[in-house]
Design an enzyme around this catalytic site. Structure first.
Site, PDB file in Angstrom:
ATOM      1  N   GLY A 221     -37.147  38.776 -44.309  1.00 43.47           N
ATOM      2  CA  GLY A 221     -36.572  37.736 -43.462  1.00 43.47           C
ATOM      3  C   GLY A 221     -35.203  38.092 -42.898  1.00 43.47           C
ATOM      4  N   ILE A 222     -34.343  37.084 -42.818  1.00 43.13           N
ATOM      5  CA  ILE A 222     -33.017  37.270 -42.220  1.00 43.13           C
ATOM      6  C   ILE A 222     -32.209  38.285 -43.036  1.00 43.13           C
ATOM      7  CG2 ILE A 222     -30.848  36.098 -41.632  1.00 43.13           C
ATOM      8  CD1 ILE A 222     -32.522  33.498 -41.247  1.00 43.13           C
TER       9      ILE A 222
ATOM     10  N   THR B 163     -39.531  33.702 -39.808  1.00 45.96           N
ATOM     11  CA  THR B 163     -39.591  34.317 -41.146  1.00 45.96           C
ATOM     12  C   THR B 163     -40.666  33.585 -41.954  1.00 45.96           C
ATOM     13  OG1 THR B 163     -38.065  32.774 -42.185  1.00 45.96           O
ATOM     14  CG2 THR B 163     -37.063  34.708 -41.136  1.00 45.96           C
TER      15      THR B 163
ATOM     16  N   VAL C 193     -35.911  30.318 -37.329  1.00 44.65           N
ATOM     17  CA  VAL C 193     -35.950  31.780 -37.224  1.00 44.65           C
ATOM     18  C   VAL C 193     -37.308  32.247 -37.744  1.00 44.65           C
ATOM     19  CG1 VAL C 193     -34.768  33.925 -37.828  1.00 44.65           C
ATOM     20  CG2 VAL C 193     -33.470  31.771 -37.808  1.00 44.65           C
TER      21      VAL C 193
ATOM     22  N   LYS D 123     -28.404  22.185 -48.228  1.00 46.17           N
ATOM     23  CA  LYS D 123     -27.631  22.865 -47.193  1.00 46.17           C
ATOM     24  C   LYS D 123     -26.389  22.046 -46.800  1.00 46.17           C
ATOM     25  CE  LYS D 123     -30.182  26.587 -46.742  1.00 46.17           C
ATOM     26  NZ  LYS D 123     -29.639  27.940 -46.987  1.00 46.17           N
TER      27      LYS D 123
ATOM     28  N   TYR E  67     -34.176  20.307 -49.350  1.00 41.17           N
ATOM     29  CA  TYR E  67     -33.566  21.396 -48.557  1.00 41.17           C
ATOM     30  C   TYR E  67     -32.368  20.924 -47.721  1.00 41.17           C
ATOM     31  CZ  TYR E  67     -33.330  25.438 -45.404  1.00 41.17           C
ATOM     32  OH  TYR E  67     -32.909  26.524 -44.663  1.00 41.17           O
TER      33      TYR E  67
HETATM   34  N1  LIG Z   1     -36.044  30.846 -41.279  1.00 36.77           N
HETATM   35  C1  LIG Z   1     -35.389  29.808 -40.801  1.00 36.77           C
HETATM   36  O1  LIG Z   1     -35.850  29.121 -39.881  1.00 36.77           O
HETATM   37  C2  LIG Z   1     -34.020  29.460 -41.357  1.00 36.77           C
HETATM   38  C3  LIG Z   1     -33.238  28.539 -40.638  1.00 36.77           C
HETATM   39  C4  LIG Z   1     -31.986  28.196 -41.125  1.00 36.77           C
HETATM   40  C5  LIG Z   1     -31.516  28.764 -42.289  1.00 36.77           C
HETATM   41  N2  LIG Z   1     -32.297  29.654 -42.979  1.00 36.77           N
HETATM   42  C6  LIG Z   1     -31.736  30.221 -44.210  1.00 36.77           C
HETATM   43  O2  LIG Z   1     -31.683  31.624 -44.082  1.00 36.77           O
HETATM   44  C7  LIG Z   1     -31.754  32.225 -45.373  1.00 36.77           C
HETATM   45  C8  LIG Z   1     -32.840  33.291 -45.370  1.00 36.77           C
HETATM   46  O3  LIG Z   1     -34.067  32.627 -45.111  1.00 36.77           O
HETATM   47  P1  LIG Z   1     -35.355  33.357 -44.502  1.00 36.77           P
HETATM   48  O4  LIG Z   1     -35.814  32.518 -43.391  1.00 36.77           O
HETATM   49  O5  LIG Z   1     -35.100  34.785 -44.311  1.00 36.77           O
HETATM   50  O6  LIG Z   1     -36.367  33.077 -45.716  1.00 36.77           O
HETATM   51  P2  LIG Z   1     -37.397  33.988 -46.505  1.00 36.77           P
HETATM   52  O7  LIG Z   1     -38.057  34.934 -45.581  1.00 36.77           O
HETATM   53  O8  LIG Z   1     -38.198  33.008 -47.285  1.00 36.77           O
HETATM   54  O9  LIG Z   1     -36.446  34.828 -47.479  1.00 36.77           O
HETATM   55  C9  LIG Z   1     -35.722  34.204 -48.501  1.00 36.77           C
HETATM   56  C10 LIG Z   1     -34.993  35.277 -49.281  1.00 36.77           C
HETATM   57  O10 LIG Z   1     -34.239  34.655 -50.340  1.00 36.77           O
HETATM   58  C11 LIG Z   1     -34.585  35.322 -51.544  1.00 36.77           C
HETATM   59  N3  LIG Z   1     -34.401  34.480 -52.724  1.00 36.77           N
HETATM   60  C12 LIG Z   1     -34.971  33.292 -53.011  1.00 36.77           C
HETATM   61  N4  LIG Z   1     -34.570  32.855 -54.215  1.00 36.77           N
HETATM   62  C13 LIG Z   1     -33.724  33.798 -54.704  1.00 36.77           C
HETATM   63  C14 LIG Z   1     -32.992  33.932 -55.896  1.00 36.77           C
HETATM   64  N5  LIG Z   1     -33.056  33.029 -56.874  1.00 36.77           N
HETATM   65  N6  LIG Z   1     -32.200  35.034 -56.057  1.00 36.77           N
HETATM   66  C15 LIG Z   1     -32.140  35.974 -55.094  1.00 36.77           C
HETATM   67  N7  LIG Z   1     -32.839  35.928 -53.950  1.00 36.77           N
HETATM   68  C16 LIG Z   1     -33.620  34.838 -53.757  1.00 36.77           C
HETATM   69  C17 LIG Z   1     -36.039  35.715 -51.360  1.00 36.77           C
HETATM   70  O11 LIG Z   1     -36.405  36.676 -52.331  1.00 36.77           O
HETATM   71  P3  LIG Z   1     -37.930  36.784 -52.914  1.00 36.77           P
HETATM   72  O12 LIG Z   1     -38.665  37.694 -51.984  1.00 36.77           O
HETATM   73  O13 LIG Z   1     -37.729  37.327 -54.293  1.00 36.77           O
HETATM   74  O14 LIG Z   1     -38.502  35.395 -52.909  1.00 36.77           O
HETATM   75  C18 LIG Z   1     -35.968  36.263 -49.946  1.00 36.77           C
HETATM   76  O15 LIG Z   1     -35.405  37.547 -49.928  1.00 36.77           O
HETATM   77  C19 LIG Z   1     -32.016  31.083 -46.353  1.00 36.77           C
HETATM   78  O16 LIG Z   1     -30.803  30.687 -46.964  1.00 36.77           O
HETATM   79  C20 LIG Z   1     -32.551  29.984 -45.451  1.00 36.77           C
HETATM   80  O17 LIG Z   1     -32.351  28.708 -45.999  1.00 36.77           O
HETATM   81  C21 LIG Z   1     -33.532  30.023 -42.541  1.00 36.77           C
END
Ligand SMILES: NC(=O)c1ccc[n+]([C@@H]2O[C@H](COP(=O)([O-])OP(=O)(O)OC[C@H]3O[C@@H](n4cnc5c(N)ncnc54)[C@H](OP(=O)(O)O)[C@@H]3O)[C@@H](O)[C@H]2O)c1
Length: 250
Positions: free
Chosen positions: A16-17, A183, A181, A152, A148
């Site tokens: 992801g990000i 992901t 985003v 946040k 969630y």
């Molecule tokens: N995608 C969106 O639309 C969006 C929008 C706004 C904000 N965000 C924020 O952006 C950030 C990244 O999200 P993403 O969209 O890239 O999500 P994602 O693809 O679900 O990735 C989440 C990441 O967080 C890791 N993670 C979860 N729990 C953890 C823990 N206890 N310790 C260490 N790592 C942990 C996951 O690791 P594992 O592989 O081990 O699970 C994964 O690498 C998050 O904070 C999310 O809330 C996302």
């Protein structure tokens, strides 16, 4: 702060990000990137980009022992991106409370735990920056998104509070508010809430590049994509309109 030659830590860097952030920091000339992941075995594709400069780092942000060990293994960090996060859909009054606890424990308490461990590291290295990846979801409580949005919103308040504590220690603190985003997390959200599918989505690569830009520019708030900027502008003008738009997704 200048990213060129810096030593960076990205949490949740295996996909992801987070994975896109590792690439973006390398492209801007970071000397090294510590790529944090709960299971370092999932980092092969990320570290394979540049095994010399990318160091896999075991880091579960909900596990105090893991966080302490990571701070000892990565003592050279100056910019830190608290990107790791989780999501669980459901309505707060009915869903499994353990899912709500996991979301708060990860997104808020876990991020705080990492900050407490790494602020002294960054300070010892002469100062630097912390970027907390929040979400535009912090601006409204969407009913089907469980804990969630609250996690946040709490992370936003935490970010504002530590900004004042860390400024005299030479550490800039950035609040990052992405919109949707592309992901795994977004797929989980849109599967359960098809109305989300109508929102424009940004790529993880574009969002990561904008986050690095914001860190280099010293921006307190970083809105890294077009939808996020639209929500940010609306929130400053009319917070109730944002509540209607995001909470109204139901
Ligand atoms: N995608 C969106 O639309 C969006 C929008 C706004 C904000 N965000 C924020 O952006 C950030 C990244 O999200 P993403 O969209 O890239 O999500 P994602 O693809 O679900 O990735 C989440 C990441 O967080 C890791 N993670 C979860 N729990 C953890 C823990 N206890 N310790 C260490 N790592 C942990 C996951 O690791 P594992 O592989 O081990 O699970 C994964 O690498 C998050 O904070 C999310 O809330 C996302």
């Amino acid at each position: 702060m200048r990213v060129h030659n810096a030593v960076v830590l990205v949490t949740g860097a295996n996909r992801g990000i987070g994975s896109a952030l590792v690439t973006a920091f390398l492209e801007r000339g970071a000397a090294r990137v510590h790529a944090g992941a709960r299971d370092p075995g999932t980092l092969a594709a990320v570290t394979g980009q540049d095994p010399e400069r990318i160091r896999p780092l075991a880091l579960d942000i909900t596990d105090p022992t893991s966080v302490t060990a990571a701070a000892a293994t990565a003592p050279d960090v100056t910019p830190l991106v608290n990107n790791a996060g989780v999501h669980a859909m459901g309505h707060l009054l009915e869903m499994d409370l353990r899912d709500v606890e996991t979301v708060m424990n990860t997104n808020w308490l876990g991020t705080l735990r990492v900050l407490r461990a790494f602020a002294p590291v960054i300070e010892r290295n002469g100062g630097g920056a912390v970027a907390n990846v929040i979400s535009v979801g912090a601006f409204a409580g969407t009913p089907s998104m469980g804990g969630y949005p609250a996690s946040k919103a709490a992370l936003n308040a935490l970010t504002q509070a530590v900004r004042l504590d860390l400024a005299p220690r030479g550490i800039d603190v950035h609040a990052v508010f992405p919109g949707p985003v592309e992901t795994d997390m977004l797929r989980l959200t849109t599967d359960a809430l098809p109305a989300m599918g109508d929102f424009p989505r940004a790529s993880a690569a574009d969002v990561a590049a904008a986050i690095v830009d914001g860190v280099e520019a010293g921006a307190d708030e970083i809105f890294p994509d077009a939808f996020a900027r639209e929500i940010g502008d609306e929130w400053r003008r009319d917070p109730k309109a944002v509540e209607r738009r995001l909470a109204g997704l139901a």
